[in-house]
Design a protein around this motif. Structure first.
Motif, PDB file in Angstrom:
ATOM      1  N   GLU A 165     -46.415  24.733  -1.817  1.00 17.65           N
ATOM      2  CA  GLU A 165     -45.832  25.152  -3.083  1.00 17.65           C
ATOM      3  C   GLU A 165     -44.684  26.127  -2.868  1.00 17.65           C
ATOM      4  N   ALA A 166     -44.851  27.057  -1.945  1.00 17.44           N
ATOM      5  CA  ALA A 166     -43.769  27.996  -1.639  1.00 17.44           C
ATOM      6  C   ALA A 166     -42.535  27.242  -1.153  1.00 17.44           C
ATOM      7  N   ASN A 167     -42.745  26.238  -0.334  1.00 10.62           N
ATOM      8  CA  ASN A 167     -41.631  25.436   0.178  1.00 10.62           C
ATOM      9  C   ASN A 167     -40.975  24.618  -0.939  1.00 10.62           C
ATOM     10  N   ARG A 168     -41.786  24.094  -1.850  1.00  8.54           N
ATOM     11  CA  ARG A 168     -41.231  23.334  -2.984  1.00  8.54           C
ATOM     12  C   ARG A 168     -40.374  24.237  -3.875  1.00  8.54           C
ATOM     13  N   LEU A 169     -40.859  25.445  -4.132  1.00 18.46           N
ATOM     14  CA  LEU A 169     -40.089  26.377  -4.956  1.00 18.46           C
ATOM     15  C   LEU A 169     -38.761  26.728  -4.291  1.00 18.46           C
ATOM     16  N   ALA A 170     -38.767  26.809  -2.961  1.00 17.87           N
ATOM     17  CA  ALA A 170     -37.523  27.088  -2.244  1.00 17.87           C
ATOM     18  C   ALA A 170     -36.479  26.021  -2.535  1.00 17.87           C
ATOM     19  N   ILE A 171     -36.892  24.768  -2.506  1.00 11.62           N
ATOM     20  CA  ILE A 171     -35.944  23.679  -2.767  1.00 11.62           C
ATOM     21  C   ILE A 171     -35.467  23.709  -4.216  1.00 11.62           C
ATOM     22  N   GLU A 172     -36.361  24.066  -5.140  1.00 12.37           N
ATOM     23  CA  GLU A 172     -35.940  24.193  -6.534  1.00 12.37           C
ATOM     24  C   GLU A 172     -34.899  25.298  -6.683  1.00 12.37           C
ATOM     25  N   ASN A 173     -35.117  26.409  -6.009  1.00 13.62           N
ATOM     26  CA  ASN A 173     -34.170  27.531  -6.083  1.00 13.62           C
ATOM     27  C   ASN A 173     -32.833  27.185  -5.453  1.00 13.62           C
ATOM     28  N   VAL A 174     -32.838  26.314  -4.452  1.00 11.88           N
ATOM     29  CA  VAL A 174     -31.584  25.886  -3.823  1.00 11.88           C
ATOM     30  C   VAL A 174     -30.645  25.276  -4.862  1.00 11.88           C
ATOM     31  N   LYS A 175     -31.198  24.553  -5.811  1.00 14.15           N
ATOM     32  CA  LYS A 175     -30.368  23.918  -6.840  1.00 14.15           C
ATOM     33  C   LYS A 175     -29.584  24.974  -7.623  1.00 14.15           C
ATOM     34  N   ASP A 176     -30.274  26.068  -7.981  1.00 17.62           N
ATOM     35  CA  ASP A 176     -29.588  27.135  -8.716  1.00 17.62           C
ATOM     36  C   ASP A 176     -28.560  27.846  -7.846  1.00 17.62           C
ATOM     37  N   ILE A 177     -28.871  28.001  -6.559  1.00 15.76           N
ATOM     38  CA  ILE A 177     -27.933  28.677  -5.658  1.00 15.76           C
ATOM     39  C   ILE A 177     -26.672  27.838  -5.482  1.00 15.76           C
ATOM     40  N   ILE A 178     -26.844  26.552  -5.263  1.00 18.52           N
ATOM     41  CA  ILE A 178     -25.683  25.665  -5.104  1.00 18.52           C
ATOM     42  C   ILE A 178     -24.849  25.653  -6.378  1.00 18.52           C
ATOM     43  N   ALA A 179     -25.524  25.711  -7.537  1.00 12.98           N
ATOM     44  CA  ALA A 179     -24.809  25.703  -8.825  1.00 12.98           C
ATOM     45  C   ALA A 179     -23.925  26.924  -9.013  1.00 12.98           C
ATOM     46  N   MET A 180     -24.099  27.948  -8.177  1.00  8.49           N
ATOM     47  CA  MET A 180     -23.243  29.133  -8.261  1.00  8.49           C
ATOM     48  C   MET A 180     -21.828  28.852  -7.764  1.00  8.49           C
ATOM     49  N   GLY A 181     -21.636  27.718  -7.069  1.00  7.71           N
ATOM     50  CA  GLY A 181     -20.285  27.322  -6.682  1.00  7.71           C
ATOM     51  C   GLY A 181     -19.893  27.623  -5.256  1.00  7.71           C
ATOM     52  N   PHE A 182     -20.861  27.812  -4.359  1.00  3.54           N
ATOM     53  CA  PHE A 182     -20.539  28.101  -2.966  1.00  3.54           C
ATOM     54  C   PHE A 182     -19.832  26.923  -2.304  1.00  3.54           C
ATOM     55  N   ASP A 183     -18.990  27.244  -1.342  1.00  6.46           N
ATOM     56  CA  ASP A 183     -18.232  26.236  -0.599  1.00  6.46           C
ATOM     57  C   ASP A 183     -19.167  25.542   0.393  1.00  6.46           C
ATOM     58  N   LYS A 184     -19.408  24.251   0.191  1.00  5.97           N
ATOM     59  CA  LYS A 184     -20.342  23.505   1.032  1.00  5.97           C
ATOM     60  C   LYS A 184     -19.919  23.490   2.483  1.00  5.97           C
ATOM     61  N   ASP A 185     -18.623  23.471   2.735  1.00  9.61           N
ATOM     62  CA  ASP A 185     -18.133  23.408   4.108  1.00  9.61           C
ATOM     63  C   ASP A 185     -18.293  24.731   4.855  1.00  9.61           C
ATOM     64  N   LYS A 186     -18.611  25.803   4.099  1.00  3.82           N
ATOM     65  CA  LYS A 186     -18.718  27.126   4.723  1.00  3.82           C
ATOM     66  C   LYS A 186     -20.066  27.794   4.470  1.00  3.82           C
ATOM     67  N   THR A 187     -21.044  27.009   3.977  1.00  2.79           N
ATOM     68  CA  THR A 187     -22.324  27.594   3.591  1.00  2.79           C
ATOM     69  C   THR A 187     -23.489  26.795   4.169  1.00  2.79           C
ATOM     70  N   PHE A 188     -24.398  27.497   4.819  1.00  2.00           N
ATOM     71  CA  PHE A 188     -25.636  26.908   5.323  1.00  2.00           C
ATOM     72  C   PHE A 188     -26.808  27.596   4.638  1.00  2.00           C
ATOM     73  N   ILE A 189     -27.629  26.811   3.926  1.00  2.00           N
ATOM     74  CA  ILE A 189     -28.812  27.321   3.251  1.00  2.00           C
ATOM     75  C   ILE A 189     -30.033  26.807   4.000  1.00  2.00           C
ATOM     76  N   PHE A 190     -30.977  27.705   4.301  1.00  2.87           N
ATOM     77  CA  PHE A 190     -32.137  27.253   5.057  1.00  2.87           C
ATOM     78  C   PHE A 190     -33.424  27.874   4.538  1.00  2.87           C
ATOM     79  N   SER A 191     -34.480  27.093   4.608  1.00  5.56           N
ATOM     80  CA  SER A 191     -35.836  27.551   4.341  1.00  5.56           C
ATOM     81  C   SER A 191     -36.446  28.012   5.650  1.00  5.56           C
ATOM     82  N   ASP A 192     -37.074  29.190   5.639  1.00  4.08           N
ATOM     83  CA  ASP A 192     -37.733  29.668   6.857  1.00  4.08           C
ATOM     84  C   ASP A 192     -38.759  28.662   7.368  1.00  4.08           C
ATOM     85  N   ILE A 193     -39.555  28.131   6.451  1.00  3.43           N
ATOM     86  CA  ILE A 193     -40.605  27.195   6.848  1.00  3.43           C
ATOM     87  C   ILE A 193     -40.020  25.985   7.563  1.00  3.43           C
ATOM     88  N   ASN A 194     -38.874  25.515   7.105  1.00  2.89           N
ATOM     89  CA  ASN A 194     -38.281  24.307   7.690  1.00  2.89           C
ATOM     90  C   ASN A 194     -37.418  24.585   8.912  1.00  2.89           C
TER      91      ASN A 194
END
Length: 410
Positions: free
Chosen positions: A150-179
Motif C-alpha cells: 500500500e505504501a508503494n501504491r501511494l507513492a505511485i499515486e503521488n508521482v502523478k501529482d508531482i509530475i503535474a507540477m510541470g517538472f522537465d522530464k529530461d532533467k528529472t528522476f523520480i524514484f521510490s525507495d522500495i523500488n
C-alpha cells in the motif's frame, strides 16, 4: 568514547526543556504554542541555520537573471545552509543538482505538500540543473499503519501529482525507495557508509528515538541521506562523487540533513546545501501543520470548487473582529488570519497582496471579502493542477521513474 559523544554544530539541536514556550518541531510533528505559528527566528537559532537576507536574494536574482520567486520575496523560504557556497560554484560554472522528496501517506496531496515542489521547479528552471525526487514509501511503511504494498501504491499515486507540477522530464528522476534501492548498489553502499558513521546515541539525540522504536526507524535516516550524494545515481552522474546538491524542504526535515552534513566530510563527499520553507498552516490556525488524514484541515488537490469554497468559508481561521462594527473600527490581524496567510503563498501579485493587507488591517476589507479573494485564487490553482494531472499517463510515469542519463549542460 570522546569522539562518539562529541557534538558537532551541524548535528546539534539546542533543547531547552524548561521553556514551555518552545515550539515542538521534528520530522513527524509540528506544534506551536502561539496562534501566530512557529517562531522561526527561535528555530533558526535552535537548529543553527542562517536566515535568508536580501543580500542572498539579490545574488540569486543576479545569477539567474530572474525576479526572485514570491516564496523568496515574502520570506516563505527563510533559512539556509551553505547557499552562498553553492552560488560560488554557480559563478564558477561548476555543477550542482537538486534533491527533494515526498513521504506518500495518502492518495491526495494538500496545498502544503506542493509548496516545496513549486519552489523546486522554479529552481530547476532558473538554474537549469538536474533534479532527483525521493519517494519515501519505506518510511511511511515504518511509521504508519500501512502494508508495504500500500505504501508503494501511494507513492505511485503521488508521482502523478508531482509530475503535474510541470517538472522537465529530461532533467528529472523520480524514484521510490522500495523500488530503487535494491536495483542500485551505489545507493545502498552510501546508505551503509552513513550507517557506519552514526552511532545509536547520536541518532537518538537527533531524532528522539526511544527503546520501543523498531530498528527500521533507526536505520531510515541513512536512506534519506543517501540521495544527497551524486554517487548514489551512477546512471545520472557516472562515477562523479564531488557534485553537491541543494535540498529545498520544510525546516522540519532539517535534522536528517544536519546528520548528513556531519557525515559527508568523513565520506569525502560535499555537504548538501539546504534552503528551508516555513510551514503551510492548517485552516484552523497556525499552531499545527496540516494532516493528510483530516480532510478539513486543508485544501486538497482533489477538492471541487464547491468544496474549496465551503472549507474556506467554514474552517479558515479569521483574524477579524466579532462584529462588522468592531472590525471597521479596529481592523483585522493578518498575522493570524489564515486567508491572508494562504494568499501570501498563492497570490502572485505583490501590489495586490499589499493592498489586501492594508485594507484588511484598517478594517476596510471584511473577513468575508478576503475569503472570497482566496477562494477564487485557490479554485484556479487546484483546477489547473487537476487538468495537468489528467495528462499524466502510465507511460509518462515510467519515463520519469526509469533510471537514465538526464540532460544537463555540465
Amino acid at each position: 568514547m570522546a569522539e562518539v559523544e562529541k557534538q558537532v554544530d551541524d548535528m546539534k539541536i539546542e533543547e531547552n526543556k524548561n521553556d514551555e514556550e518552545e515550539d515542538d518541531v521534528n520530522p513527524w510533528s509540528v506544534v506551536s504554542k502561539s496562534d501566530k505559528g512557529v517562531d522561526y527566528d527561535k528555530l533558526i537559532k535552535r537548529f543553527g541555520s542562517t536566515k535568508i537576507d536580501q543580500v542572498l536574494i539579490d545574488r540569486i536574482a543576479l545569477l539567474t537573471k530572474q525576479t526572485p520567486h514570491r516564496f523568496l520575496r515574502r520570506g516563505i523560504f527563510f533559512s539556509q545552509r551553505d547557499m552562498h557556497r553553492l552560488l560560488d560554484r554557480v559563478e564558477k560554472q561548476k555543477p550542482f543538482f537538486l534533491y527533494t522528496g515526498r513521504g506518500p501517506s495518502s492518495e491526495a496531496l494538500h496545498l502544503g505538500h506542493i509548496v516545496p515542489f513549486i519552489f523546486t521547479k522554479w529552481l530547476q528552471d532558473a538554474f537549469d540543473v538536474p533534479l532527483v525526487i525521493q519517494l519515501t514509501d519505506d518510511e511511511k511503511f515504518l511509521w504508519k499503519d500501512l502494508k508495504v504494498e500500500e505504501a508503494n501504491r501511494l507513492a505511485i499515486e503521488n508521482v502523478k501529482d508531482i509530475i503535474a507540477m510541470g517538472f522537465d522530464k529530461d532533467k528529472t528522476f523520480i524514484f521510490s525507495d522500495i523500488n530503487y534501492i535494491g536495483s542500485c548498489s551505489e545507493f545502498y553502499k552510501n546508505m551503509l557508509r552513513v550507517q557506519k558513521c552514526v552511532t545509536f546515541n547520536q541518532a537518538r539525540g537527533i531524532f528522539g528515538f526511544v527503546d520501543t522504536d523498531c530498528i527500521g526507524k533507526i536505520s531510515f535516516p541513512s536512506i534519506q541521506a543517501a540521495p544527497s550524494f551524486s554517487s548514489s545515481f551512477p546512471h545520472i552522474f557516472g562515477n562523479k562523487k564531488d557534485i553537491p546538491c541543494l535540498i529545498p524542504c520544510a525546516i522540519d526535515q532539517d535534522p536528517y540533513f544536519r546528520m548528513t552534513r556531519d557525515v559527508a566530510p568523513r565520506l569525502k563527499y560535499p555537504k548538501p546545501a539546504l534552503i528551508h520553507s516555513t510551514f503551510f498552516p492548517a485552516l484552523q490556525g497556525a499552531k499545527t501543520k496540516m494532516s493528510a488524514s483530516d480532510p478539513n484541515s486543508s485544501i486538497f488537490l482533489t477538492d471541487t470548487k464547491n468544496q474549496i469554497k465551503n472549507k474556506i468559508n467554514k474552517y479558515a481561521f479569521s483574524g477579524g473582529c466579532a462584529t462588522i462594527e468592531e472590525h471597521r473600527e479596529k481592523g483585522g490581524d493578518c498575522d493570524v488570519d489564515i486567508s491572508y496567510q494562504y494568499l501570501t503563498f498563492f497570490l502572485e501579485d505583490d501590489e495586490q497582496l499589499e493592498k489586501i493587507k492594508q485594507d484588511y488591517t484598517s478594517g476596510k476589507m471584511l473577513t468575508g471579502e478576503i475569503k472570497k479573494v482566496l477562494i477564487e485564487v485557490l479554485q484556479e490553482v487546484v483546477a489547473t493542477h487537476q487538468e495537468n494531472r489528467k495528462l499524466v499517463t502510465p507511460e509518462i510515469i515510467k519515463e520519469f521513474m526509469t533510471p537514465r542519463k538526464l540532460k544537463y549542460t555540465f
